[in-house]
Design a protein around this motif. Sequence first.
Motif, PDB file in Angstrom:
ATOM      1  N   PRO A   1      41.115  40.737  36.637  1.00 22.53           N
ATOM      2  CA  PRO A   1      40.609  40.535  38.005  1.00 22.53           C
ATOM      3  C   PRO A   1      39.408  39.595  38.024  1.00 22.53           C
ATOM      4  CG  PRO A   1      39.826  42.610  37.145  1.00 22.53           C
ATOM      5  CD  PRO A   1      40.742  42.035  36.096  1.00 22.53           C
ATOM      6  N   PHE A   2      39.230  38.937  39.162  1.00 23.83           N
ATOM      7  CA  PHE A   2      38.014  38.167  39.393  1.00 23.83           C
ATOM      8  C   PHE A   2      36.882  39.152  39.621  1.00 23.83           C
ATOM      9  CE2 PHE A   2      41.196  35.072  41.002  1.00 23.83           C
ATOM     10  CZ  PHE A   2      40.877  34.016  40.173  1.00 23.83           C
TER      11      PHE A   2
ATOM     12  N   ALA B   1      41.882  25.331  34.948  1.00 19.37           N
ATOM     13  CA  ALA B   1      40.859  26.347  34.663  1.00 19.37           C
ATOM     14  C   ALA B   1      41.505  27.724  34.507  1.00 19.37           C
ATOM     15  CB  ALA B   1      39.820  26.378  35.774  1.00 19.37           C
ATOM     16  N   LEU B   2      42.462  28.047  35.362  1.00 25.41           N
ATOM     17  CA  LEU B   2      43.162  29.335  35.257  1.00 25.41           C
ATOM     18  C   LEU B   2      43.848  29.468  33.901  1.00 25.41           C
ATOM     19  CD1 LEU B   2      44.749  29.682  38.795  1.00 25.41           C
ATOM     20  CD2 LEU B   2      43.079  31.223  37.785  1.00 25.41           C
TER      21      LEU B   2
ATOM     22  N   THR C   1      36.050  34.944  34.006  1.00 25.50           N
ATOM     23  CA  THR C   1      36.878  34.535  35.145  1.00 25.50           C
ATOM     24  C   THR C   1      36.092  33.749  36.181  1.00 25.50           C
ATOM     25  OG1 THR C   1      36.492  36.649  36.238  1.00 25.50           O
ATOM     26  CG2 THR C   1      38.474  36.458  34.878  1.00 25.50           C
ATOM     27  N   MET C   2      34.779  33.716  36.081  1.00 27.87           N
ATOM     28  CA  MET C   2      33.957  32.999  37.063  1.00 27.87           C
ATOM     29  C   MET C   2      34.316  31.516  37.110  1.00 27.87           C
ATOM     30  SD  MET C   2      31.785  32.980  39.440  1.00 27.87           S
ATOM     31  CE  MET C   2      31.136  34.617  39.379  1.00 27.87           C
ATOM     32  N   PHE C   3      34.656  30.921  35.955  1.00 27.26           N
ATOM     33  CA  PHE C   3      34.998  29.503  35.932  1.00 27.26           C
ATOM     34  C   PHE C   3      36.273  29.228  36.730  1.00 27.26           C
ATOM     35  CE2 PHE C   3      32.709  30.017  31.797  1.00 27.26           C
ATOM     36  CZ  PHE C   3      31.543  29.408  32.221  1.00 27.26           C
ATOM     37  N   ALA C   4      37.255  30.101  36.618  1.00 30.50           N
ATOM     38  CA  ALA C   4      38.489  29.940  37.384  1.00 30.50           C
ATOM     39  C   ALA C   4      38.217  30.171  38.871  1.00 30.50           C
ATOM     40  CB  ALA C   4      39.548  30.918  36.893  1.00 30.50           C
TER      41      ALA C   4
ATOM     42  N   ILE D   1      35.453  29.552  40.486  1.00 29.42           N
ATOM     43  CA  ILE D   1      34.786  28.358  40.998  1.00 29.42           C
ATOM     44  C   ILE D   1      35.804  27.248  41.256  1.00 29.42           C
ATOM     45  CG2 ILE D   1      33.194  26.495  40.365  1.00 29.42           C
ATOM     46  CD1 ILE D   1      31.548  28.667  38.870  1.00 29.42           C
ATOM     47  N   GLY D   2      36.751  27.071  40.348  1.00 30.04           N
ATOM     48  CA  GLY D   2      37.774  26.044  40.527  1.00 30.04           C
ATOM     49  C   GLY D   2      38.624  26.280  41.757  1.00 30.04           C
ATOM     50  N   VAL D   3      39.032  27.519  41.975  1.00 28.06           N
ATOM     51  CA  VAL D   3      39.857  27.842  43.148  1.00 28.06           C
ATOM     52  C   VAL D   3      39.034  27.683  44.425  1.00 28.06           C
ATOM     53  CG1 VAL D   3      41.139  29.678  44.318  1.00 28.06           C
ATOM     54  CG2 VAL D   3      41.408  29.346  41.864  1.00 28.06           C
ATOM     55  N   MET D   4      37.785  28.124  44.415  1.00 28.99           N
ATOM     56  CA  MET D   4      36.938  27.999  45.600  1.00 28.99           C
ATOM     57  C   MET D   4      36.689  26.524  45.944  1.00 28.99           C
ATOM     58  SD  MET D   4      36.317  30.995  46.757  1.00 28.99           S
ATOM     59  CE  MET D   4      34.977  30.667  47.878  1.00 28.99           C
TER      60      MET D   4
END
Length: 100
Positions: A10-11, A52-53, A63-66, A68-71
Amino acid sequence: MVRTVSWDRPFAEPIELPKGKKLVTLRDAALYITKLPKAEHDAEEWQAAMQALLLIAEHDEPTMFARIGVMRALNRHVERVFDPSRKDEHWGRRKLARDR
């Protein structure tokens, strides 16, 4: 050596989508990106988010890096505007420690 990919992580905080749905896990985000229309899916921001995912899932990174990429991909059309009403006015000079 076979490495297992952990898509069910989970994020730290779910990602809220424009229509109210939430992306809770890496799998949710990956499925959301793959279901986008081709023109949008091929956008540079979504490709970076998917990269990133993949890196996060394969290498067990935070998971914070993924997130940020999605946001960033979700908000790529949002223009950042400076709101002067939120700026505090500073009247006068700063006092130095030696002048106190």
